[in-house]
Scaffold this active site. Structure first.
Site, PDB file in Angstrom:
ATOM      1  N   LEU A  16       0.814  -1.212   0.000  1.00  0.00           N
ATOM      2  CA  LEU A  16       0.000   0.000   0.000  1.00  0.00           C
ATOM      3  C   LEU A  16       0.846   1.259   0.000  1.00  0.00           C
ATOM      4  O   LEU A  16       0.452   2.287  -0.552  1.00  0.00           O
ATOM      5  CB  LEU A  16      -0.929   0.020   1.218  1.00  0.00           C
ATOM      6  CG  LEU A  16      -2.048  -1.017   1.265  1.00  0.00           C
ATOM      7  CD1 LEU A  16      -2.785  -0.935   2.592  1.00  0.00           C
ATOM      8  CD2 LEU A  16      -3.011  -0.822   0.103  1.00  0.00           C
ATOM      9  N   GLY A  17       2.002   1.218   0.648  1.00  0.00           N
ATOM     10  CA  GLY A  17       2.839   2.406   0.691  1.00  0.00           C
ATOM     11  C   GLY A  17       4.089   2.175   1.509  1.00  0.00           C
ATOM     12  O   GLY A  17       4.249   1.147   2.183  1.00  0.00           O
ATOM     13  N   GLY A  19       7.004   4.311   4.131  1.00  0.00           N
ATOM     14  CA  GLY A  19       7.267   5.480   4.944  1.00  0.00           C
ATOM     15  C   GLY A  19       8.608   5.339   5.615  1.00  0.00           C
ATOM     16  O   GLY A  19       9.357   4.386   5.365  1.00  0.00           O
ATOM     17  N   GLY A  20       8.922   6.312   6.476  1.00  0.00           N
ATOM     18  CA  GLY A  20      10.219   6.317   7.115  1.00  0.00           C
ATOM     19  C   GLY A  20      10.445   5.140   8.040  1.00  0.00           C
ATOM     20  O   GLY A  20      11.584   4.784   8.325  1.00  0.00           O
ATOM     21  N   MET A  21       9.371   4.536   8.520  1.00  0.00           N
ATOM     22  CA  MET A  21       9.514   3.442   9.470  1.00  0.00           C
ATOM     23  C   MET A  21       9.327   2.072   8.853  1.00  0.00           C
ATOM     24  O   MET A  21       9.574   1.067   9.519  1.00  0.00           O
ATOM     25  CB  MET A  21       8.519   3.619  10.616  1.00  0.00           C
ATOM     26  CG  MET A  21       8.828   4.792  11.518  1.00  0.00           C
ATOM     27  SD  MET A  21       7.665   4.887  12.883  1.00  0.00           S
ATOM     28  CE  MET A  21       7.923   3.278  13.631  1.00  0.00           C
ATOM     29  N   GLY A  22       8.854   2.001   7.615  1.00  0.00           N
ATOM     30  CA  GLY A  22       8.673   0.689   7.014  1.00  0.00           C
ATOM     31  C   GLY A  22       7.659   0.702   5.900  1.00  0.00           C
ATOM     32  O   GLY A  22       7.349   1.754   5.332  1.00  0.00           O
ATOM     33  N   VAL A  24       3.795  -0.636   4.357  1.00  0.00           N
ATOM     34  CA  VAL A  24       2.433  -0.986   4.744  1.00  0.00           C
ATOM     35  C   VAL A  24       1.829  -1.857   3.654  1.00  0.00           C
ATOM     36  O   VAL A  24       1.892  -1.517   2.466  1.00  0.00           O
ATOM     37  CB  VAL A  24       1.566   0.266   4.964  1.00  0.00           C
ATOM     38  CG1 VAL A  24       0.163  -0.129   5.382  1.00  0.00           C
ATOM     39  CG2 VAL A  24       2.187   1.151   6.022  1.00  0.00           C
ATOM     40  N   ASP A 132       2.173  13.679  14.748  1.00  0.00           N
ATOM     41  CA  ASP A 132       2.395  13.855  13.305  1.00  0.00           C
ATOM     42  C   ASP A 132       1.072  13.863  12.554  1.00  0.00           C
ATOM     43  O   ASP A 132       0.922  13.198  11.534  1.00  0.00           O
ATOM     44  CB  ASP A 132       3.314  12.746  12.778  1.00  0.00           C
ATOM     45  CG  ASP A 132       3.862  13.062  11.373  1.00  0.00           C
ATOM     46  OD1 ASP A 132       3.869  14.255  10.998  1.00  0.00           O
ATOM     47  OD2 ASP A 132       4.269  12.123  10.671  1.00  0.00           O
TER      48      ASP A 132
END
Length: 524
Positions: A16-17, A19-22, A24, A132
């Protein structure tokens, strides 16, 4: 391609996407539903300090009531992989909606403002700060906005301004966040003001450009609010006050927007007002059982499947006792557990699933389905005890297949089989029945005619009366109309458990889908 990759029992379907942490992923749950699974970057997941923060912060996020949020359903560590599972919300994020359809106005903007404020009130009520909040963390579902990723920014060490600037989004950061000061819920209120300003004007509240320039404007200049609807301009301006002490709380936002309503009512305001702004595309999310025999009630026979071997899960995921939950979540104030009314089920929170002689119970997407074999009755307990002073139980349910009856029950016990059942049939009859295992039950009201629709909202109230609770008053609403009322003074049942039920006809099975379930304290 995810192939056959399975993490924590969740089969990853598609990305799905990132980001900075991993990453999804859209995933299939062990019971066949859908969820969003955030797989943490391995470098972070291997860090012992991160693992400790992961357990602590996910425990806090798990306590957040699900009003206008995508609730945390599961979390754990599978080998060297840390993962977080949330409800899958089908819909674009707010940034996409504004980009593709332009700024929101009127009722849609007001419903967005109420929905996000409701989410923040639930988040802050659990002792969590989002840190955030931004348009990409607001997903637009068919029933309104859903806030995601609450509390997750705390998982990475954010003691320094540099790490905060990376984790937070400069355009929506509060001045105290820019200065690197300890954050309070007021920082989320500032971000709320920026998000609503963006949604209503299509512009970043402090303009674009280099991050340093944006941060300077946040510290020194006012937000650009020209073009924002007059009806919401004042509360947005107050939310964007430079001094956090001058901003309203999240509950204060609700008071200004909808007159101080309860969270559950605010959620209904959003759902009734929302007019389908959400597009059809899917947005990237970064964020006890019983059965009764033919004609007679039987003893409990269904249990939740055991947790699989080879992976670690936190206590609340396995449906552990309240004492374990409190210890694992390190709750400093016991009152937090008492502040979570009303309880709204996501049906992954320890609701029984599996097959018995009487039929099958399973999680179906965000709903819950009971398939009842001919001549049988299934009744399932919510993983929450009733409040002491009376309860209101509600559900939205559909008779998806066959003929039979379905509804909610209260003042019951899985051990004894005692309960009051409120039922509606596929032919439009309503009843209130006092049941006990091994008996046919005593009808206290009905059968009586009542108007039904394809999807029926069933609400029941069980309230003890008298000095010693020697009488119980029972009332039932169907699709917002009072349709049945009765009382019981013959050894009445007291507050204990509540849940949903379904029964089939004598010759054919029935399948009933429950799309919501809520427990609320009855008004005194």
């Amino acid at each position: 391609m995810n192939g056959d990759r399975v993490i924590g029992g969740y089969a990853l379907r598609r990305l799905l996407g990132r980001g900075g942490m991993g990453e999804v992923h859209l995933a299939a749950t062990p019971t066949g539903g859908l969820a969003a699974v955030k797989v943490i970057n391995p470098a972070l997941a291997r860090d012992p300090a991160f693992r400790r923060r992961f357990e602590r912060e996910v425990a806090a996020a798990r306590r957040v009531a699900r009003f206008c949020t995508a609730p945390v359903l599961d979390a754990g560590i599978d080998g060297d992989v840390a993962y977080l599972v949330t409800e899958y919300v089908k819909g674009p994020d707010l940034a996409e909606v504004v980009r593709d359809q332009g700024p929101l106005s009127g009722g849609n903007l007001e419903a967005l403002a109420v929905g996000i404020a409701t989410a923040l009130s639930a988040i802050h009520g659990a002792g969590v700060i989002h840190r955030d909040l931004k348009p990409s963390n607001v997903l637009i579902s068919p029933l309104g906005p859903r806030v995601i990723d609450f509390g997750i920014a705390q998982l990475v060490d954010n003691d320094s301004l540099a790490s905060q600037a990376i984790l937070g989004t400069p355009a929506f950061m509060a001045p105290e966040q820019v200065r690197g000061e300890p954050l309070t819920p007021a920082a989320d209120v500032f971000a709320w003001g920026g998000v609503i300003a963006f949604a209503g004007t299509g512009r970043l509240p402090f303009g674009g450009g280099a991050p340093g320039e944006v941060l300077y404007r946040i510290m020194q200049e006012g937000a650009r609010l020209d073009g924002l609807d007059e009806g919401i301009l004042g509360v947005v301006s107050r939310a964007l006050a430079k001094d956090p002490r001058l901003r309203p709380t999240a509950q204060g936002l609700l008071s200004e927007l909808v007159g101080g309503t309860r969270l559950s009512t605010a959620t209904e305001v959003v759902e009734r007002t929302w007019t389908g702004t959400g597009a059809a595309s899917a947005g990237a999310q970064l964020g006890g059982g019983q059965s009764g025999g033919p004609q007679l009630d039987g003893l409990p026979s269904m249990a939740r499947p055991a947790v699989g071997r080879g992976r670690r899960r936190w206590p609340w995921v396995a449906g552990a006792a309240v004492a374990v939950l409190v210890a694992g979540a390190a709750l400093a104030v016991p009152e937090l557990l008492r502040e979570t009314w009303p309880y709204e089920a996501d049906f992954a929170d320890a609701w029984a699933v599996g097959t018995s002689e009487g039929g099958n119970a399973r999680q179906a997407g965000t709903g819950y389905e009971l398939t009842v074999n001919p001549g049988w009755r299934l009744w399932k307990s919510a993983p929450r005890r009733e409040p002491d002073n009376g309860v209101i139980v509600s559900t939205k349910a559909t008779l998806a297949q066959g003929a039979g009856e379905y509804g909610v029950w209260c003042h019951g016990s899985a051990g004894s089989g005692d309960r009051y059942e409120f039922a509606v049939t596929g032919s439009g009859k309503v009843t209130i029945v006092k049941r006990r295992t091994g008996t046919r039950g005593t009808t206290l009201y009905g059968p009586a005619d009542a108007p039904i629709t394809d999807v029926n909202r069933i609400v029941a109230e069980c309230t003890s009366r008298g000095n010693s609770g020697d009488q119980v008053t029972l009332r039932m609403w169907l699709n917002e109309r009072l349709v049945a009322e009765a009382s019981d003074a013959d050894a009445p049942y007291g507050p204990d458990e509540a849940g949903v039920h379904a029964a089939s006809g004598a010759t054919a099975s029935a399948r009933v889908r429950f799309d919501s379930f809520t427990l609320s304290p009855a008004a005194r």
